[in-house]
Write an enzyme that holds these catalytic residues in place. Structure first.
Site, PDB file in Angstrom:
ATOM      1  N   GLU A 108      77.065  53.347   8.627  1.00  0.00           N
ATOM      2  CA  GLU A 108      77.803  53.148   7.367  1.00  0.00           C
ATOM      3  C   GLU A 108      79.183  52.537   7.659  1.00  0.00           C
ATOM      4  O   GLU A 108      79.628  51.625   6.949  1.00  0.00           O
ATOM      5  CB  GLU A 108      77.971  54.486   6.640  1.00  0.00           C
ATOM      6  CG  GLU A 108      78.738  54.321   5.333  1.00  0.00           C
ATOM      7  CD  GLU A 108      79.073  55.638   4.654  1.00  0.00           C
ATOM      8  OE1 GLU A 108      78.267  56.582   4.736  1.00  0.00           O
ATOM      9  OE2 GLU A 108      80.157  55.715   4.045  1.00  0.00           O
TER      10      GLU A 108
ATOM     11  N   THR B 196      81.411  58.162   3.513  1.00  0.00           N
ATOM     12  CA  THR B 196      81.000  59.078   2.430  1.00  0.00           C
ATOM     13  C   THR B 196      80.626  60.476   2.906  1.00  0.00           C
ATOM     14  O   THR B 196      80.547  61.399   2.110  1.00  0.00           O
ATOM     15  CB  THR B 196      79.769  58.502   1.696  1.00  0.00           C
ATOM     16  OG1 THR B 196      78.749  58.257   2.669  1.00  0.00           O
ATOM     17  CG2 THR B 196      80.103  57.230   0.951  1.00  0.00           C
TER      18      THR B 196
HETATM   19  S1  SF4 Z   1      74.555  60.439  -2.067  1.00  0.00           S
HETATM   20 FE1  SF4 Z   1      76.088  60.668  -0.436  1.00  0.00          FE
HETATM   21  S2  SF4 Z   1      75.020  61.533   1.325  1.00  0.00           S
HETATM   22 FE2  SF4 Z   1      73.502  60.760  -0.089  1.00  0.00          FE
HETATM   23  S3  SF4 Z   1      73.043  58.705   0.654  1.00  0.00           S
HETATM   24 FE3  SF4 Z   1      74.612  58.505  -0.936  1.00  0.00          FE
HETATM   25  S4  SF4 Z   1      76.555  58.552   0.142  1.00  0.00           S
HETATM   26 FE4  SF4 Z   1      74.987  59.306   1.595  1.00  0.00          FE
END
Ligand code: SF4
Length: 505
Positions: free
Chosen positions: A324, A362
């Site tokens: 990411e 994230t």
């Molecule tokens: S909701 Fe959050 S943890 Fe799940 S794929 Fe998206 S960014 Fe990643």
């Protein structure tokens, strides 16, 4: 009357009992119970009325499948006694098999069948193997009845195989290899017994799949359905070995880079996102590219482009090497700097200290990222942050939930793969709450020593770990004694993300 700490080990033959006594020392009472089903049934009657806390049945056995070698260990996941009767399950088998493997012994958890007479002929072995069993003995199903609901385990060391039958000159070396394995298995058996006992299981809620992971998996499934296999996926679609193995089985091919994808093929970009360079390379090669980037990662990409276009130096708080982070950095490489810790903040030298912005991976730990942001703001008080939190709702909720169960648990188990950032952050969150915590891909990764004396076990799962793994962990724990399961829910999640338009039919 019961004696919960009394560990009884039943071995049909004298040589087996001697090998086990040498391996177990004082940890167990080893009893020779006699050869064959009739003696085993008689012993089971006696066991039912006896006061002991946990039972192991151990000895040598025959291998039914060609990949078993002399001396290999089979821990029975279930024992079949007759075609008419339901098999007896031994749910803690993956725990002991994993413990034996970590001790360097070749072990697997699989079905064992108890038969009335010696099986030597290859055809008979094949017939039994076709029913799903991998090993055979002449006592376990009957002896197991003597456990009468108490924790029980069955361990057989292979003394003969389809290649080396009981009638071959290899019988003696096979028997010796099996007895050696039984002896060496003693310490792991002792740890299994020490981990037995009743316990509470506290489930963190929410746990397991988030909306971005659900969507990414569904995208690969839909592409397989609509375009047929093979479908190429650049990088792991989500960071979980179970998900990847399952999709591979269904026709997905995971590759590291686009040059491994044949011209004209379909390629899916993973949930972690890709940089514009990768998208451009796919377009240039005419690949049929489908994007499974989580919309919440895509939002960070948009913010990176916006800040860079406005002339900001963008500090991306994240972990080096994570896909990411590589994808986000690639959105504006000339304007972005990776910040992994507070020290990196002190090294930041923006052209204009008034034009600093920050973004985040994230799946960071909220505590850890908060400390870095504080440091950044103290050096650059005017630094601009994202419009809304970059750490996504799923990461935040899972961290809050694990903190809640950690406070009540003796140990926390986090289901997730080693390369899953959000799963690793859950382990760190529980550790920060003062509770030992471990990342496991499945029950076979649980070290039995973690469970000894642990009467309350907290369980959660990273956003990329399938819910079924949590069920498998609870099932394995139930083989160590009665388990009372309760859930602590800190948030409910109803977010769903739509599929890319090219798949919406
Ligand atoms: S909701 Fe959050 S943890 Fe799940 S794929 Fe998206 S960014 Fe990643």
């Amino acid at each position: 009357m019961t004696e919960p700490s009394r560990f009884l080990v039943c071995a049909p033959l004298g040589v087996e009992a001697r090998a086990l006594r040498r391996g177990l020392g004082e940890a167990a009472e080893v009893r020779r119970t006699g050869y064959g089903r009739a003696r085993a049934a008689h012993q089971a009657d006696r066991l039912r009325g006896e006061a002991f806390g946990k039972l192991a049945i151990a000895g040598v056995g025959g291998g039914l499948v060609p990949d078993l070698r002399l001396g290999d260990l089979v821990v029975a996941s279930e024992v079949r006694g007759s075609e008419a009767a339901e098999p007896a399950r031994c749910p803690s088998a993956p725990l002991l098999a994993g413990e034996l493997r970590r001790a360097g012994l070749p072990a697997r958890a699989a079905a064992i069948v108890t038969v009335d007479r010696v099986i030597a002929a290859r055809g008979e072995r094949e017939r039994r193997a076709a029913g799903g069993a991998v090993a055979v003995d002449m006592e376990s199903a009957d002896l197991l009845a003597g456990a009468a609901g108490r924790p029980a385990i069955v361990l057989r060391a292979v003394s003969d195989t389809p290649e080396h039958s009981l009638l071959s000159p290899r019988t003696v070396p096979g028997g010796l290899a099996a007895l050696r394995s039984l002896r060496l298995a003693g310490p792991a058996l002792a740890r299994w017994a020490a981990a037995c006992g009743p316990r509470r299981v506290l489930l963190a809620g929410p746990r397991s799949f988030c909306a971005g992971v659900d969507r990414a998996i569904e995208i690969v499934e839909r592409v397989l359905e609509q375009r047929g296999s093979p479908v190429y996926v650049r990088k792991q679609i989500v960071h979980n070995t179970h998900v990847v193995t399952d999709l591979e089985r269904r026709g997905a091919i995971f590759v590291d880079e686009l040059d491994e994808v044949p011209d004209g093929a379909t390629v899916v970009f993973s949930a972690h996102g890709v940089s514009p360079t990768v998208r451009a390379a796919a377009a240039e090669r005419g690949l049929d590219a489908i994007d499974a980037t989580c919309p919440l990662v895509a939002k960070v990409h948009v913010e990176a482009r916006r800040f860079a276009a406005e002339g900001y130096q963008v500090a991306l708080i994240g972990h080096a090497g994570h896909e990411e982070v590589e994808g986000t950095l690639g959105e504006a490489p000339e304007a972005m700097t990776l910040i992994e810790n507070a020290d990196d903040v002190t090294r930041l030298r923006p052209d204009d200290p008034q034009k600093v912005a920050y973004l985040m991976q994230t799946t960071l730990s909220a505590d850890e990222a908060g400390g870095i942001v504080d440091e950044l703001l103290s050096r650059f008080p005017g630094a601009r942050g994202p419009g809304s939190d970059d750490i996504c709702y799923a990461t935040t909720n899972r961290q809050l939930a694990v903190r809640g169960i950690a406070a009540e648990s003796d140990v926390v188990l986090v289901a997730g793969s080693a390369n899953s950032s959000n799963s690793r952050r859950l382990v760190e969150t529980a550790l920060r709450a003062g509770t030992p915590a471990y990342l496991i891909d499945g029950p076979e990764d649980i070290e039995l020593g973690w469970l000894a004396g642990a009467s309350a076990v907290g369980i959660t799962a990273g956003a990329s770990a399938p819910p079924a793994v949590v069920g498998q962990i609870i099932d394995a724990l139930s083989g160590l004694g009665p388990v009372e399961v309760s859930e602590r829910v800190v948030a409910t999640e109803s977010i769903r993300f739509g599929l890319p338009k090219e798949l919406r039919i």
